[in-house]
Design an enzyme around this catalytic site. Structure first.
Site, mmCIF file in Angstrom:
data_model
loop_
_atom_site.group_PDB
_atom_site.id
_atom_site.type_symbol
_atom_site.label_atom_id
_atom_site.label_comp_id
_atom_site.label_asym_id
_atom_site.label_seq_id
_atom_site.Cartn_x
_atom_site.Cartn_y
_atom_site.Cartn_z
ATOM 1 N N LYS A 146 -32.129 110.348 84.964
ATOM 2 C CA LYS A 146 -33.528 110.083 85.364
ATOM 3 C C LYS A 146 -34.221 109.159 84.364
ATOM 4 O O LYS A 146 -34.889 108.205 84.741
ATOM 5 C CB LYS A 146 -34.327 111.397 85.466
ATOM 6 C CG LYS A 146 -33.786 112.389 86.478
ATOM 7 C CD LYS A 146 -34.665 113.633 86.585
ATOM 8 C CE LYS A 146 -34.699 114.506 85.335
ATOM 9 N NZ LYS A 146 -33.408 115.185 85.025
ATOM 10 N N ARG B 158 -40.874 120.215 88.518
ATOM 11 C CA ARG B 158 -39.615 120.889 88.220
ATOM 12 C C ARG B 158 -39.531 122.269 88.844
ATOM 13 O O ARG B 158 -38.509 122.932 88.711
ATOM 14 C CB ARG B 158 -39.532 121.056 86.721
ATOM 15 C CG ARG B 158 -38.217 120.421 86.219
ATOM 16 C CD ARG B 158 -37.859 120.607 85.066
ATOM 17 N NE ARG B 158 -37.025 120.359 84.031
ATOM 18 C CZ ARG B 158 -36.944 119.294 83.292
ATOM 19 N NH1 ARG B 158 -37.684 118.252 83.514
ATOM 20 N NH2 ARG B 158 -36.128 119.267 82.287
ATOM 21 N N ARG C 297 -24.620 113.246 74.453
ATOM 22 C CA ARG C 297 -25.886 112.539 74.378
ATOM 23 C C ARG C 297 -26.507 112.700 72.990
ATOM 24 O O ARG C 297 -26.422 113.751 72.377
ATOM 25 C CB ARG C 297 -26.841 113.114 75.442
ATOM 26 C CG ARG C 297 -28.210 112.497 75.429
ATOM 27 C CD ARG C 297 -28.852 112.577 76.793
ATOM 28 N NE ARG C 297 -29.585 113.826 77.007
ATOM 29 C CZ ARG C 297 -30.249 114.091 78.125
ATOM 30 N NH1 ARG C 297 -30.276 113.230 79.127
ATOM 31 N NH2 ARG C 297 -30.875 115.234 78.257
ATOM 32 N N ARG D 219 -30.138 116.872 70.355
ATOM 33 C CA ARG D 219 -31.337 117.680 70.598
ATOM 34 C C ARG D 219 -31.045 119.164 70.396
ATOM 35 O O ARG D 219 -29.947 119.627 70.641
ATOM 36 C CB ARG D 219 -31.836 117.461 72.032
ATOM 37 C CG ARG D 219 -32.844 116.351 72.141
ATOM 38 C CD ARG D 219 -33.066 115.889 73.559
ATOM 39 N NE ARG D 219 -33.238 116.971 74.524
ATOM 40 C CZ ARG D 219 -33.440 116.761 75.828
ATOM 41 N NH1 ARG D 219 -33.494 115.533 76.305
ATOM 42 N NH2 ARG D 219 -33.580 117.774 76.639
ATOM 43 N N ARG E 109 -29.838 125.465 80.727
ATOM 44 C CA ARG E 109 -30.674 124.461 81.410
ATOM 45 C C ARG E 109 -30.129 124.142 82.794
ATOM 46 O O ARG E 109 -30.885 123.939 83.732
ATOM 47 C CB ARG E 109 -30.741 123.176 80.575
ATOM 48 C CG ARG E 109 -31.871 123.200 79.575
ATOM 49 C CD ARG E 109 -31.678 122.188 78.488
ATOM 50 N NE ARG E 109 -31.754 120.817 78.938
ATOM 51 C CZ ARG E 109 -31.061 119.816 78.393
ATOM 52 N NH1 ARG E 109 -30.239 120.040 77.392
ATOM 53 N NH2 ARG E 109 -31.213 118.601 78.840
HETATM 54 P P1 ADP Z 1 -33.572 117.219 80.726
HETATM 55 O O1 ADP Z 1 -33.984 116.543 82.009
HETATM 56 O O2 ADP Z 1 -32.542 116.484 79.974
HETATM 57 O O3 ADP Z 1 -33.310 118.679 80.874
HETATM 58 P P2 ADP Z 1 -36.275 116.922 79.692
HETATM 59 O O4 ADP Z 1 -36.426 116.006 78.549
HETATM 60 O O5 ADP Z 1 -36.776 116.484 81.018
HETATM 61 O O6 ADP Z 1 -34.744 117.265 79.708
HETATM 62 O O7 ADP Z 1 -36.960 118.321 79.351
HETATM 63 C C1 ADP Z 1 -36.676 119.036 78.181
HETATM 64 C C2 ADP Z 1 -37.337 120.401 78.240
HETATM 65 O O8 ADP Z 1 -38.765 120.242 78.354
HETATM 66 C C3 ADP Z 1 -36.957 121.264 79.424
HETATM 67 O O9 ADP Z 1 -35.772 121.983 79.200
HETATM 68 C C4 ADP Z 1 -38.183 122.171 79.544
HETATM 69 O O10 ADP Z 1 -38.178 123.170 78.550
HETATM 70 C C5 ADP Z 1 -39.324 121.231 79.209
HETATM 71 N N1 ADP Z 1 -39.881 120.572 80.418
HETATM 72 C C6 ADP Z 1 -39.886 119.239 80.685
HETATM 73 N N2 ADP Z 1 -40.491 118.976 81.854
HETATM 74 C C7 ADP Z 1 -40.896 120.176 82.353
HETATM 75 C C8 ADP Z 1 -41.555 120.580 83.556
HETATM 76 N N3 ADP Z 1 -41.951 119.686 84.475
HETATM 77 N N4 ADP Z 1 -41.788 121.903 83.730
HETATM 78 C C9 ADP Z 1 -41.427 122.808 82.808
HETATM 79 N N5 ADP Z 1 -40.771 122.510 81.676
HETATM 80 C C10 ADP Z 1 -40.512 121.200 81.438
#
Ligand code: ADP
Ligand code: ZN
Length: 215
Positions: free
Chosen positions: A13, A88, A127, A162, A173
């Protein structure tokens, strides 16, 4: 363009969003980047979000909606935006729908980037991310390493794995994705807004999006 990017962690994404911003000046809005920046800055938001993030859990919907309600009304969004990592959960998607109606914004579509699970697992474990909260450039030790090992090409800060990219947090996740986020595919399908692209190359994803926007 005004798009939602859906897909599992590691589907690409962020990479796709960055490439799309170069096409027409739309801004990338990554809730993950915003949250990581807040954690690094030690702000109230960061303090509230940190433990959820490190465990690979979602941050509560109210926190996210508070951020996004403000962010989507900033002037740079007028040209277009790419939502990367938001919504999400079904409640976030429903609240986003209400918010966009209220502020009179119409989305072009929601793009589901569909990548096989084995590719996802491989990508997440290899990553690496720039540790500078204002940069957060993404690398991959196998396919896209920084020119100088462990050092960001763009800003020179250390490139790290990370906190939520340990084996345990990754599998958590992915489970969270299946339970909470995958249902959004059906949600946007019902809204007649869904484009699913099954591709592991970001160029193929971009071309599919361009084709759909032009049709
Ligand atoms: P990835 O898509 O690689 O899992 P992100 O960088 O999008 O990672 O998100 C990292 C973390 O941030 C998620 O695991 C969650 O804890 C939090 N997060 C990000 N966006 C949201 C969202 N829209 N709702 C709830 N938690 C979120
Ligand atoms: Zn950097």
């Amino acid at each position: 363009m005004k798009l939602i990017l859906l897909g599992a962690p590691g589907a690409g994404k962020g990479t796709v969003a960055k490439l799309l911003t170069e096409l027409d000046g739309s801004v990338q809005i990554s809730t993950g980047d915003i949250l990581r920046g807040a954690v690094q800055a030690g702000s109230d938001l960061g303090k509230q979000a940190e433990a959820f993030m490190n465990a690979g859990d979602l941050v509560p919907d109210e926190l996210i909606m508070g951020i996004m309600e403000k962010r989507l009304q900033e002037p740079d969004c007028a040209k277009g935006f790419l939502l990367d990592g938001f919504p999400r959960t079904i409640p976030q998607a429903e609240q986003l729908k209400t918010l966009l109606e209220k502020i009179n914004i119409k989305l072009d579509m929601a793009v589901n980037i569909d990548v096989p699970k084995d590719v996802i697992l491989d990508r997440l474990s290899t990553r690496r991310t720039c540790s500078n909260g204002d940069c957060q450039a993404i690398y991959n030790v196998k396919s896209n390493p920084p020119k100088q090992e462990g050092k960001c090409d763009k800003c020179g800060s250390p490139v790290i794995q990370r906190e939520d990219e340990t084996k345990e947090a990754i599998s958590h996740r992915l489970k969270t994705y299946d339970e909470k986020t995958a249902p959004l595919i059906g949600f946007y399908d019902k809204e007649n807004m869904l484009l699913t692209v099954s591709a592991t190359s970001s160029d193929d994803v971009i071309n599919a999006i361009k084709g759909k926007l032009a049709s």
